[in-house]
Scaffold this motif. Structure first.
Motif, PDB file in Angstrom:
ATOM      1  N   SER A 359       0.848  -1.193   0.000  1.00  0.00           N
ATOM      2  CA  SER A 359       0.000   0.000   0.000  1.00  0.00           C
ATOM      3  C   SER A 359       0.885   1.246   0.000  1.00  0.00           C
ATOM      4  CB  SER A 359      -0.917  -0.005   1.225  1.00  0.00           C
ATOM      5  OG  SER A 359      -0.113   0.043   2.376  1.00  0.00           O
ATOM      6  N   VAL A 360       0.473   2.237  -0.779  1.00  0.00           N
ATOM      7  CA  VAL A 360       1.257   3.470  -0.891  1.00  0.00           C
ATOM      8  C   VAL A 360       0.409   4.629  -0.379  1.00  0.00           C
ATOM      9  CG1 VAL A 360       2.437   5.040  -2.492  1.00  0.00           C
ATOM     10  CG2 VAL A 360       2.478   2.571  -2.886  1.00  0.00           C
ATOM     11  N   THR A 361       1.004   5.476   0.462  1.00  0.00           N
ATOM     12  CA  THR A 361       0.312   6.659   0.976  1.00  0.00           C
ATOM     13  C   THR A 361       1.096   7.901   0.553  1.00  0.00           C
ATOM     14  OG1 THR A 361      -0.300   5.319   2.881  1.00  0.00           O
ATOM     15  CG2 THR A 361      -0.748   7.667   3.043  1.00  0.00           C
ATOM     16  N   ASN A 362       0.411   8.864  -0.063  1.00  0.00           N
ATOM     17  CA  ASN A 362       1.065  10.116  -0.440  1.00  0.00           C
ATOM     18  C   ASN A 362       0.635  11.230   0.501  1.00  0.00           C
ATOM     19  OD1 ASN A 362       2.538   9.261  -2.747  1.00  0.00           O
ATOM     20  ND2 ASN A 362       0.594   9.119  -3.867  1.00  0.00           N
ATOM     21  N   TYR A 363       1.572  12.034   0.939  1.00  0.00           N
ATOM     22  CA  TYR A 363       1.284  13.157   1.821  1.00  0.00           C
ATOM     23  C   TYR A 363       1.477  14.458   1.047  1.00  0.00           C
ATOM     24  CZ  TYR A 363       1.443   9.633   5.468  1.00  0.00           C
ATOM     25  OH  TYR A 363       1.201   8.535   6.223  1.00  0.00           O
ATOM     26  N   GLU A 364       0.461  15.363   1.109  1.00  0.00           N
ATOM     27  CA  GLU A 364       0.501  16.663   0.432  1.00  0.00           C
ATOM     28  C   GLU A 364       1.270  17.646   1.289  1.00  0.00           C
ATOM     29  OE1 GLU A 364      -1.269  17.798  -2.542  1.00  0.00           O
ATOM     30  OE2 GLU A 364      -1.181  15.619  -2.924  1.00  0.00           O
ATOM     31  N   PHE A 365       2.066  18.508   0.672  1.00  0.00           N
ATOM     32  CA  PHE A 365       2.743  19.565   1.422  1.00  0.00           C
ATOM     33  C   PHE A 365       1.728  20.671   1.716  1.00  0.00           C
ATOM     34  CE2 PHE A 365       5.367  23.304   2.024  1.00  0.00           C
ATOM     35  CZ  PHE A 365       6.340  22.827   2.883  1.00  0.00           C
ATOM     36  N   SER A 366       1.708  21.170   2.944  1.00  0.00           N
ATOM     37  CA  SER A 366       0.727  22.187   3.330  1.00  0.00           C
ATOM     38  C   SER A 366       1.090  23.546   2.704  1.00  0.00           C
ATOM     39  CB  SER A 366       0.684  22.304   4.850  1.00  0.00           C
ATOM     40  OG  SER A 366      -0.108  23.395   5.204  1.00  0.00           O
TER      41      SER A 366
END
Ligand SMILES: O=c1ccn([C@@H]2O[C@H](COP(=O)(O)OP(=O)(O)O[C@H]3O[C@H](CO)[C@@H](O)[C@H](O)[C@H]3O)[C@@H](O)[C@H]2O)c(=O)[nH]1
Ligand SMILES: [Mn+2]
Length: 692
Positions: A359-366
């Motif tokens: 599973s891959v999780t991407n985090y957005e830069f704030s």
């Protein structure tokens, strides 16, 4: 600990593993009490064979291979495979065992011949069918012995064996020794000799072990099948019976949701056991798939297994006919599903990458422009303390009185009472000693009332007759009559106790208070407290001057000491210097005197020298204690010398000076003459050394 007795065999090649396995199983199945050992040549044997031998035998003993340097004779028997048969001689080296029953690996035991260990002879064997004067070396009872080993080893090294193998060598060695001949039933070798079959039928119930001699071994040929008829087939059948009991079914184990049946080395090395279609075998590492794999949580008892009816299952498992279903515990764990067997091949060309299913999780830069504000928390409550409930201290209540003196609380805080402060009791002028006093509750001191006057003292021996006056008068009359008769005056004739006699005495000579005493004839009429002389038990204190001759002043300060110089006037270094100088002079003077008057009385010399020395020593001190220069004040010198002489000669009658204790006033003792003189001058509280 006594050394073990063991059955022992020999495995030099993997091919003899099935034989060794069936021998071990047959002995154990027959219930032997002895342990099993196997000699192995580890350089040739495979790891798998050794592993299975370790499971079968109690002792697996590596030995050196012993070859025949002259193997030619082996070809007489067409047995080139016995090239290393001398290896068997290693048996005599196994001295860790007290007795060995050696059995060839091509033997099956029909019963356990444990009684062979009881044979006393060092060596025993059964006759060989080929030449019955010889013994067959497939079964031997022997006692390990290094001497014998080296003898046999020497023979082996020379290659001296008529058959080129161990049996020929051993028979040659034991030919001239007495070897114990065992029954043929212990090493029964099937043979096609004409006499053999009838004899077999006659003796077969006695057979302990069957030995399959020759090139062909049961596991080399495979199951006899149709050819298994007749006597030989019957005996070979005994070997296969043991095989089937332990190896017919491949041992299954669970791998994921499939069952893997793994053929043991014994099975693989037994001809036909992993290739024939007639058995439930599985080639090594092959995957065995039941037709209906069990549901993951299915119960073992209800799972339908291949080739079985549900009721027969347990029995079939026991007989090794079916593979048992995995238990719930076993089912809980299953290996992850693999697309291919990584241990055997490379992955398929078109397979997904290894981490494809992660599973891959991407985090957005704030990109929020707002400044960060810490969240505010509510103030904690201010009244977070414990209110101690108010309690009024209880007024002190003394415990309830128990003793009479507690009830009448006449004594309060004790105070000091002086005798002279007490008012004199008016009725007892003679009693000058202090009387009992008490302090009233108002704080005033008052004497205790005299109890005898007011009420008669309690007498436990009070006699009722005593109060009758007539008796008293009568007794007096009798006493007076007696006195007149004897011409004596006084009542002394009747022996009376001390106090009474005193009371009765008309002279009243013994005490000044006797006049006041009541006259009585009653024995128990003791004098009252007023009548008897006062014997103070606890004397009342009398005010006296203290040690210092007077009272302390109001501040409690002691009066100033007389003759002690004031601190301000005292120069310690100057005084020390003086003291040093005077002592030096004194020593010099003494030395001179000692030399002069050596013949005279040493005591006298000492005293004289002392008076002389004090003269010089004391001269440094004024009579009032102030210091002066040495020798300047002649008057002081003279007076000090006189005083010193007086001091030394004091209390010595007849002018003979006595110098008894060295510490008294001696220049060589504790006090220098100067100090003594000073003490004399001090007077007042100072104590002269001789007065001590
Ligand atoms: O390749 C071999 C050959 C022999 N052995 C061992 O040596 C023993 C003797 O060989 P075996 O094949 O049993 O010989 P036999 O056919 O029994 O021949 C006779 O002749 C042999 C040579 O003298 C003796 O050792 C035997 O006891 C005797 O019965 C076997 O039992 C095994 O224990 C092996 O381990 N691997
Ligand atoms: Mn043999």
């Amino acid at each position: 600990m006594a050394a073990d007795e063991v059955y022992c065999t020999l495995v030099m090649t993997d091919s003899y593993l099935p034989g060794a396995a069936i021998l071990a199983h047959s002995l154990r199945d027959a219930g032997t009490k002895k342990k099993l050992a196997v000699l192995v040549t580890t350089d040739i044997l495979s790891v798998d064979t050794l592993t299975e031998l370790k499971e079968l035998y109690d002792y697996v003993i590596p030995v050196d291979r012993l070859g025949n340097p002259k193997p030619a004779n082996l070809y007489l028997m067409s047995r080139a495979d016995l090239l290393f048969a001398f290896t068997k001689l290693n048996l005599w080296r196994q001295t860790q065992f007290s007795k060995i029953v050696y059995i060839d690996a091509d033997v099956v035991a029909l019963r356990a011949p444990d009684e062979l260990f009881d044979i006393k002879a060092d060596f025993a064997a059964a006759p060989d069918t080929g030449w019955p004067d010889c013994f067959n070396s497939g079964l031997m009872v022997l006692t390990p012995n290094m001497g014998e080993f080296w003898a046999l080893q020497t023979l082996a090294a020379s290659g001296d064996s008529f058959d080129g193998a161990d049996q020929g060598l051993l028979n040659q060695y034991y030919q001239h020794k007495d070897w114990h001949r065992l029954s043929f039933t212990y090493n029964c070798t099937p043979s096609a000799e004409y006499q053999w079959e009838p004899a077999y039928k006659y003796y077969k119930q006695n057979i302990s072990m069957v030995h399959f001699i020759g090139k062909e071994k049961p596991w080399f040929k495979g199951r006899p099948g149709e050819n298994g008829q007749g006597t030989y087939g019957e005996l070979v059948g005994r070997w296969w019976a043991t095989y089937d009991r332990h190896y017919k079914q491949a041992k299954p184990y669970v791998l994921g949701q499939s069952y893997q049946a793994h053929a043991s080395m014994v099975q693989q090395l037994t001809f036909g056991e992993t290739t024939s279609a007639g058995y439930n075998y599985a080639p090594k590492d092959s995957v065995f798939k039941p037709s209906q794999p069990p549901a993951p949580e299915a119960d073992i008892t209800t799972t339908e297994m291949p080739f079985t009816e549900p009721g027969e299952e347990a029995e079939n498992i026991d007989q090794g006919l079916i593979i048992p279903a995995p238990t719930v515990e076993q089912r809980r764990f299953s290996l992850p599903h693999a697309e291919w067997d990584a241990t055997r091949s490379a992955p398929p060309a078109e397979s997904k990458p290894e981490a494809a299913n992660l599973s891959v999780t991407n985090y957005e830069f704030s990109d929020n422009k707002q400044l960060f504000h810490a969240p505010s928390y509510p103030e904690p409550p201010k009244d977070m303390w414990y209110e101690v409930p108010e309690t009024k201290p209880k007024p002190y209540e003394p415990p309830a009185p128990i003793f009479p003196w507690e009830r009448e609380r006449i004594f309060t805080q004790p105070t000091r009472v002086f005798a002279e402060d007490l008012p004199q009791p008016p009725h007892s002028p003679q009693v000058s000693t202090p009387t009992l006093a008490r302090t009233s509750e108002t704080g005033e001191t008052e004497p205790l009332p005299a109890t005898s006057e007011d009420a008669p003292p309690f007498s436990p021996t009070h006699n009722a007759w005593d109060s009758i006056q007539g008796i008293d008068r009568y007794v007096r009359a009798v006493m007076q009559t007696n006195d007149k008769r004897s011409g004596k005056t006084g009542p002394g004739k009747i022996p009376l106790p001390g106090p009474l006699e005193e009371l009765m005495s008309p002279l009243g000579n013994s005490s000044q208070s006797s006049q006041q005493r009541r006259e009585s004839l009653i024995l128990t009429d003791f004098p009252t407290a007023i009548e008897r002389p006062s014997l103070p038990v606890t004397p009342a204190p009398i005010r006296r001057p203290n040690f210092w001759g007077g009272e302390r002043d109001e501040q409690g300060e002691l009066p100033q000491a007389e003759g002690v110089p004031d601190q301000a006037e005292w120069n310690p270094s100057e005084r020390l210097d003086q003291l040093r100088r005077s002592s030096l002079l004194e020593i010099e003077h003494l030395r001179a005197l000692q030399e002069e008057g050596a013949k005279e009385n040493p005591k006298r010399v000492l005293v004289e020298s002392l008076s002389g020395s004090t003269e010089s020593a004391a001269s440094g001190v004024d009579s009032d204690g102030t210091s002066t220069e040495h020798g300047n004040n002649g008057e002081a010198k003279g007076s000090a010398a006189a005083e010193e002489a007086q001091l030394i000669g004091q209390k010595s009658d007849g002018g003979v000076p006595v110098f008894s204790e060295p510490e008294f006033g001696s220049g060589t003792g504790l006090f220098s003459a100067e100090t003594v003189a000073e003490m004399e001058n001090d007077g007042g509280g100072a104590v002269s050394p001789t007065e001590r």
